[in-house]
Design an enzyme around this catalytic site. Structure first.
Site, mmCIF file in Angstrom:
data_model
loop_
_atom_site.group_PDB
_atom_site.id
_atom_site.type_symbol
_atom_site.label_atom_id
_atom_site.label_comp_id
_atom_site.label_asym_id
_atom_site.label_seq_id
_atom_site.Cartn_x
_atom_site.Cartn_y
_atom_site.Cartn_z
ATOM 1 N N VAL A 1 -7.208 1.929 -5.348
ATOM 2 C CA VAL A 1 -8.666 1.801 -5.220
ATOM 3 C C VAL A 1 -8.973 1.694 -3.740
ATOM 4 O O VAL A 1 -8.718 0.648 -3.121
ATOM 5 C CB VAL A 1 -9.181 0.559 -5.980
ATOM 6 C CG1 VAL A 1 -10.684 0.413 -5.798
ATOM 7 C CG2 VAL A 1 -8.825 0.642 -7.467
ATOM 8 N N GLU B 1 0.092 -0.643 -7.495
ATOM 9 C CA GLU B 1 0.942 -1.724 -7.997
ATOM 10 C C GLU B 1 0.222 -3.071 -7.897
ATOM 11 O O GLU B 1 0.312 -3.915 -8.792
ATOM 12 C CB GLU B 1 2.249 -1.806 -7.183
ATOM 13 C CG GLU B 1 3.071 -0.528 -7.145
ATOM 14 C CD GLU B 1 2.717 0.379 -5.967
ATOM 15 O OE1 GLU B 1 1.522 0.529 -5.668
ATOM 16 O OE2 GLU B 1 3.647 0.931 -5.355
HETATM 17 N N1 THU Z 1 -0.528 3.531 -2.110
HETATM 18 C C1 THU Z 1 -0.310 2.881 -3.302
HETATM 19 O O1 THU Z 1 -1.213 2.803 -4.152
HETATM 20 N N2 THU Z 1 0.894 2.323 -3.523
HETATM 21 C C2 THU Z 1 1.946 2.386 -2.660
HETATM 22 O O2 THU Z 1 2.957 1.754 -2.895
HETATM 23 C C3 THU Z 1 1.866 3.247 -1.478
HETATM 24 C C4 THU Z 1 0.491 3.651 -1.080
HETATM 25 C C5 THU Z 1 -1.845 4.104 -1.845
HETATM 26 C C6 THU Z 1 -2.622 3.424 -0.750
HETATM 27 C C7 THU Z 1 -3.585 4.515 -0.335
HETATM 28 O O3 THU Z 1 -4.720 4.469 -1.184
HETATM 29 C C8 THU Z 1 -2.818 5.799 -0.606
HETATM 30 O O4 THU Z 1 -1.724 5.454 -1.450
HETATM 31 C C9 THU Z 1 -2.292 6.488 0.645
HETATM 32 O O5 THU Z 1 -1.532 5.605 1.397
#
Ligand code: THU
Length: 142
Positions: free
Chosen positions: A45, A57
């Site tokens: 989000v 996560e």
């Molecule tokens: N992101 C995640 O949701 N989980 C992770 O473990 C790595 C990165 C998201 C954060 C951001 O919205 C997008 O991926 C690009 O970094």
């Protein structure tokens, strides 16, 4: 184990479709398996104030703990990629902050969850304790 992995990865890929990621356009999904069999998902989000963005996560862990549950986290799957293309690019492993957030719920339930990380080169299977060795958690507060 392969059935569990596939079930969780399917759920994570479906969750990635719900990502709100208009800035990075990188859609992440996470699916967390609890010892009672429940699967809880999360998606990233983002926010116009970029640094406030929440990872998939972290959203899933917050959802579990905010429901009042204090369950045992058994396993989780993480995937990500461009819109509609989760798992089709470089492997996605939980970011450092998410490892710490996952460690909180893992230590609460005294588990060391299996983490399946999706990517075009194959699914990596690793333990949370290998992703975050010598972790600081609730037990360290005495
Ligand atoms: N992101 C995640 O949701 N989980 C992770 O473990 C790595 C990165 C998201 C954060 C951001 O919205 C997008 O991926 C690009 O970094």
């Amino acid at each position: 184990m392969n059935d569990t992995r596939d079930t969780l990865m399917t759920a994570a890929r479906q969750a990635a479709a719900n990502a709100y990621a208009p800035y990075s356009k990188f859609h992440v999904g996470a699916a967390l398996l609890l010892a009672d069999g429940r699967v809880v998902t999360g998606a990233n989000v983002e926010n116009a104030s970029y640094g406030l963005s929440l990872c998939a996560e972290t959203v899933a862990v917050a959802s579990i703990l905010a429901s009042g549950a204090r369950p045992q986290l058994t396993a989780l799957a993480v995937t990500g990629g461009g819109p509609g293309a989760a798992g089709q690019g470089p492997r996605v492993t939980p970011c450092g902050r998410c490892r710490q957030v996952l460690n909180e719920i893992a230590q609460l339930g005294n588990t060391d969850p299996v983490v399946w990380c999706d990517g075009a080169e194959g699914i990596l299977e690793v333990r949370l304790s290998d992703l975050l060795p010598h972790a600081f958690g609730p037990a360290n507060l005495g």
